[in-house]
Design an enzyme around this catalytic site. Structure first.
Site, PDB file in Angstrom:
ATOM      1  N   ARG A  74     -11.842   6.941   8.671  1.00  0.00           N
ATOM      2  CA  ARG A  74     -11.408   5.587   8.689  1.00  0.00           C
ATOM      3  C   ARG A  74     -12.734   4.623   8.202  1.00  0.00           C
ATOM      4  NH1 ARG A  74      -6.852   2.626   8.777  1.00  0.00           N
ATOM      5  NH2 ARG A  74      -7.007   0.785  10.250  1.00  0.00           N
TER       6      ARG A  74
ATOM      7  N   ASP B  82      -8.560  -6.754  -4.753  1.00  0.00           N
ATOM      8  CA  ASP B  82      -8.295  -5.277  -4.019  1.00  0.00           C
ATOM      9  C   ASP B  82      -8.954  -4.460  -5.060  1.00  0.00           C
ATOM     10  OD1 ASP B  82      -7.058  -3.091  -3.351  1.00  0.00           O
ATOM     11  OD2 ASP B  82      -5.125  -3.722  -3.004  1.00  0.00           O
TER      12      ASP B  82
ATOM     13  N   HIS C  15      -7.824  -5.295  -0.224  1.00  0.00           N
ATOM     14  CA  HIS C  15      -6.859  -4.563  -0.287  1.00  0.00           C
ATOM     15  C   HIS C  15      -5.917  -5.209   1.116  1.00  0.00           C
ATOM     16  CE1 HIS C  15      -3.820  -1.829  -0.544  1.00  0.00           C
ATOM     17  NE2 HIS C  15      -3.910  -1.025   0.757  1.00  0.00           N
ATOM     18  N   ASP C  16      -6.705  -5.367   2.162  1.00  0.00           N
ATOM     19  CA  ASP C  16      -6.375  -5.766   3.601  1.00  0.00           C
ATOM     20  C   ASP C  16      -5.709  -7.248   3.360  1.00  0.00           C
ATOM     21  OD1 ASP C  16      -6.298  -3.624   5.276  1.00  0.00           O
ATOM     22  OD2 ASP C  16      -8.087  -4.010   6.309  1.00  0.00           O
TER      23      ASP C  16
ATOM     24  N   SER D 157       0.797  -1.275  -0.079  1.00  0.00           N
ATOM     25  CA  SER D 157       0.145   0.045   0.026  1.00  0.00           C
ATOM     26  C   SER D 157       0.887   1.354   0.060  1.00  0.00           C
ATOM     27  CB  SER D 157      -0.925   0.032   1.153  1.00  0.00           C
ATOM     28  OG  SER D 157      -2.072   0.889   1.075  1.00  0.00           O
TER      29      SER D 157
HETATM   30  C1  LIG Z   1       0.947  -2.043   7.558  1.00  0.00           C
HETATM   31  C2  LIG Z   1      -0.319  -1.370   8.150  1.00  0.00           C
HETATM   32  O1  LIG Z   1      -1.210  -1.148   7.466  1.00  0.00           O
HETATM   33  S1  LIG Z   1      -0.433  -1.671   9.803  1.00  0.00           S
HETATM   34  C3  LIG Z   1      -1.955  -1.419   9.976  1.00  0.00           C
HETATM   35  C4  LIG Z   1      -2.919  -2.584   9.942  1.00  0.00           C
HETATM   36  N1  LIG Z   1      -3.866  -2.396  11.028  1.00  0.00           N
HETATM   37  C5  LIG Z   1      -4.821  -1.977  10.984  1.00  0.00           C
HETATM   38  O2  LIG Z   1      -5.309  -1.143  10.095  1.00  0.00           O
HETATM   39  C6  LIG Z   1      -5.585  -1.955  12.206  1.00  0.00           C
HETATM   40  C7  LIG Z   1      -7.201  -2.196  11.816  1.00  0.00           C
HETATM   41  N2  LIG Z   1      -7.399  -3.353  11.781  1.00  0.00           N
HETATM   42  C8  LIG Z   1      -7.468  -3.748  10.444  1.00  0.00           C
HETATM   43  O3  LIG Z   1      -7.377  -3.135   9.330  1.00  0.00           O
HETATM   44  C9  LIG Z   1      -7.873  -5.205  10.291  1.00  0.00           C
HETATM   45  O4  LIG Z   1      -8.405  -5.573  11.526  1.00  0.00           O
HETATM   46  C10 LIG Z   1      -6.756  -6.168   9.784  1.00  0.00           C
HETATM   47  C11 LIG Z   1      -6.433  -6.145   8.511  1.00  0.00           C
HETATM   48  C12 LIG Z   1      -5.445  -5.908  10.850  1.00  0.00           C
HETATM   49  C13 LIG Z   1      -7.137  -7.729  10.367  1.00  0.00           C
HETATM   50  O5  LIG Z   1      -8.142  -7.915   9.592  1.00  0.00           O
HETATM   51  P1  LIG Z   1      -9.287  -9.218  10.221  1.00  0.00           P
HETATM   52  O6  LIG Z   1      -8.528  -9.861  11.079  1.00  0.00           O
HETATM   53  O7  LIG Z   1      -9.883  -9.485   9.228  1.00  0.00           O
HETATM   54  O8  LIG Z   1     -10.144  -8.243  11.305  1.00  0.00           O
HETATM   55  P2  LIG Z   1     -11.330  -7.550  11.043  1.00  0.00           P
HETATM   56  O9  LIG Z   1     -11.375  -6.563   9.930  1.00  0.00           O
HETATM   57  O10 LIG Z   1     -12.279  -8.655  10.920  1.00  0.00           O
HETATM   58  O11 LIG Z   1     -11.752  -6.660  12.431  1.00  0.00           O
HETATM   59  C14 LIG Z   1     -11.796  -7.321  13.514  1.00  0.00           C
HETATM   60  C15 LIG Z   1     -12.473  -6.339  14.485  1.00  0.00           C
HETATM   61  O12 LIG Z   1     -13.658  -5.857  14.291  1.00  0.00           O
HETATM   62  C16 LIG Z   1     -14.614  -6.442  15.310  1.00  0.00           C
HETATM   63  N3  LIG Z   1     -15.977  -6.353  14.862  1.00  0.00           N
HETATM   64  C17 LIG Z   1     -16.276  -7.481  13.830  1.00  0.00           C
HETATM   65  N4  LIG Z   1     -17.400  -7.344  13.712  1.00  0.00           N
HETATM   66  C18 LIG Z   1     -18.179  -6.351  14.242  1.00  0.00           C
HETATM   67  C19 LIG Z   1     -19.324  -5.946  14.492  1.00  0.00           C
HETATM   68  N5  LIG Z   1     -20.396  -6.353  13.755  1.00  0.00           N
HETATM   69  N6  LIG Z   1     -19.571  -4.667  15.195  1.00  0.00           N
HETATM   70  C20 LIG Z   1     -18.398  -4.270  16.006  1.00  0.00           C
HETATM   71  N7  LIG Z   1     -17.198  -4.753  15.705  1.00  0.00           N
HETATM   72  C21 LIG Z   1     -17.026  -5.727  14.975  1.00  0.00           C
HETATM   73  C22 LIG Z   1     -13.798  -7.468  15.976  1.00  0.00           C
HETATM   74  O13 LIG Z   1     -14.489  -7.587  17.335  1.00  0.00           O
HETATM   75  C23 LIG Z   1     -12.597  -7.109  16.110  1.00  0.00           C
HETATM   76  O14 LIG Z   1     -12.306  -6.148  16.737  1.00  0.00           O
HETATM   77  P3  LIG Z   1     -10.938  -5.854  17.671  1.00  0.00           P
HETATM   78  O15 LIG Z   1      -9.956  -5.408  16.307  1.00  0.00           O
HETATM   79  O16 LIG Z   1     -10.914  -4.653  18.076  1.00  0.00           O
HETATM   80  O17 LIG Z   1     -10.496  -7.169  18.287  1.00  0.00           O
HETATM   81  N1  LIG Z   2      -5.200  -1.238   7.170  1.00  0.00           N
HETATM   82  C1  LIG Z   2      -4.114  -0.757   6.296  1.00  0.00           C
HETATM   83  C2  LIG Z   2      -4.534  -0.434   4.932  1.00  0.00           C
HETATM   84  C3  LIG Z   2      -4.207   0.627   4.259  1.00  0.00           C
HETATM   85  O1  LIG Z   2      -3.346   0.053   3.413  1.00  0.00           O
HETATM   86  C4  LIG Z   2      -3.799   0.637   6.978  1.00  0.00           C
HETATM   87  O2  LIG Z   2      -4.540   1.111   7.850  1.00  0.00           O
HETATM   88  O3  LIG Z   2      -2.816   0.851   6.789  1.00  0.00           O
END
Ligand SMILES: CC(=O)SCCNC(=O)CCNC(=O)[C@H](O)C(C)(C)COP(=O)(O)OP(=O)(O)OC[C@H]1O[C@@H](n2cnc3c(N)ncnc32)[C@H](O)[C@@H]1OP(=O)(O)O
Ligand SMILES: N[C@@H](CCO)C(=O)O
Length: 400
Positions: free
Chosen positions: A253, A346, A376-377, A181
């Protein structure tokens, strides 16, 4: 040194690396200090940066983490570039100073695809960020946060700062520069700005030039933040804790997160189900709305709105072809061994953008695909596939 490199070169007098983790070992010169330990966050003072869009950013600091050991030949260093809201904590568990495990903790580590028994891995927090590197919330020379005065930094400026860090670490040439990304933007700029410093690159779910569609999505996100009355033109820090544009950032976000996932995944996972007892007919939310609300509010706990704006603006102006005769001409100057990875679902960084990179970089391998419903994720979720692609590539890069 190219003209661009000269323009964006650090001009400050004082450059050094230091560590908050082991304060007694703070070096007093710019020499690489090997005692930072696995995953310890360190800080490099790289002086002032002359910026591509004009102006000068004084006293720039980059926070970074390292894993593994730099070998004697200094030829086993891998630079990992994080995405928009990522940071230097790529590997390892949650712990002091880290609320979450590393965002690639199943890809980077001992015996993993980016094997820290073999590679010395360095991950800086990007210039403009909010996890230890200089950004809008850092103090300006007058001691108050930069806020609205923080200048426009470009991806090239971010790479120029990382070049200074590279010098401080005593790394002549990265064995590999990898990122997804926004991280992929830096990877490409690294290979073009400093070809002699990069042996191979892995560009993941990224593009050579920000597209109109990406600009459009980002525009709505920027508006969400800047139109929040608590944004105060970017000077909200003095209003006190909890008084910033959290609503705007959370809205940004939600918009962004929707683009990070695929319509198919959202449909399969949430469909039209209601969030627990909430009934949309009575003003309640669908589960997918609650999911986006959750991701929105969660980001506000760990990210500064001004950094989100600064990094998004850096992404908007990303264009490897600027002042280089266009994208194809710029990509054709890349000499690094190149791997391009795309996620098939993506909808933000379309796979054909990856194909375009691979077609224009001399000798690039055919694009590798992550087959995933997640969009994308996928590059953050599909660890097995990502490990396979990166592991194979690095094993080939490691061959003499
Ligand atoms: C290189 C980088 O980009 S670093 C940055 C990466 N990290 C982030 O972007 C942090 C944000 N998180 C995300 O974008 C994603 O969680 C990822 C990509 C890291 C992982 O994806 P997934 O494992 O598929 O997680 P998902 O998107 O399902 O999110 C899970 C969360 O949603 C919550 N969730 C799922 N369904 C619901 C719902 N109906 N209502 C409220 N919350 C919900 C889960 O409880 C969980 O919460 P938590 O993260 O606080 O434990
Ligand atoms: N979840 C990632 C996606 C952007 O590539 C981030 O927040 O950085």
């Amino acid at each position: 040194m190219t003209d661009e490199r000269r323009v964006a070169h650090a001009v400050g007098p004082s450059r050094r690396v230091r560590s908050r983790v082991e304060p007694e070992q703070i070096p007093t010169t710019g020499a690489w200090h090997p005692q930072h330990g696995p995953g310890a966050r360190s800080f490099a003072d790289i002086g002032a940066l002359q910026l591509e869009a004009g102006g000068r950013l004084p006293g720039v600091t980059l926070a970074y983490e390292t894993w593994g050991e730099l070998n004697e030949a200094r030829d086993n260093a891998v630079l990992v570039c994080h995405a928009l809201t990522g940071d230097s904590h790529v590997a390892g568990p949650a712990g002091p100073g880290h609320v979450s495990p590393g965002w690639w903790s199943s890809i980077v580590g001992p015996g993993l695809a980016i094997d820290t028994d073999r590679w010395f891995v360095v991950a800086p927090n990007v210039l403009g960020g909010c996890q230890g590197s200089t950004g809008p919330s850092s103090p300006a020379p007058d001691g108050t946060p930069w806020g609205s005065r923080f200048p426009h930094v470009t991806v090239r400026d971010q790479v120029a700062a990382e070049l200074e860090l590279t010098d401080l670490l005593g790394i002549e040439r990265w064995a590999n520069v990898v990122g997804g990304s926004m991280g992929g933007h830096r990877v490409l700029e690294w290979a073009i700005l400093a070809p002699e410093r990069v042996r191979s690159i892995a560009v993941i779910a990224s593009g050579a030039q920000t597209t109109a569609d990406q600009i459009a999505w980002a525009h709505a996100q920027l508006a969400a933040i800047t139109l929040d009355p608590n944004y105060r033109g970017g000077d909200y820090y003095a209003a006190g804790p909890g008084q910033g544009p959290h609503a705007g950032l959370a809205l940004a976000r939600r918009i962004a997160h929707t683009t990070y996932r695929s319509a198919e995944e959202l449909e399969t996972r949430f469909g039209r189900i209601h969030q627990h007892a909430e009934d949309p007919m009575l003003g309640g939310r669908f589960a997918v709305q609650s999911y986006l609300d959750h991701h929105g509010s969660k980001l506000t706990l760990r990210f500064d709105a001004n950094s989100y704006v600064a990094l998004t603006r850096a992404m908007l102006t990303h264009d490897v072809g600027r002042d280089r005769g266009g994208v194809r001409a710029a990509l054709s100057t890349i000499t690094a061994d190149t791997l391009v990875v795309a996620v098939d679902s993506d909808r933000l960084f379309l796979p054909h953008e990856s194909e375009r990179i691979a077609a224009a970089v001399p000798g690039a391998r055919p694009v590798r695909y992550v087959r995933s419903p997640y969009g994308h994720d996928g590059f953050l979720i599909e660890h097995e596939q990502m490990s396979r692609h990166l592991g194979e590539f690095l094993r080939q890069v490691a061959r003499p």
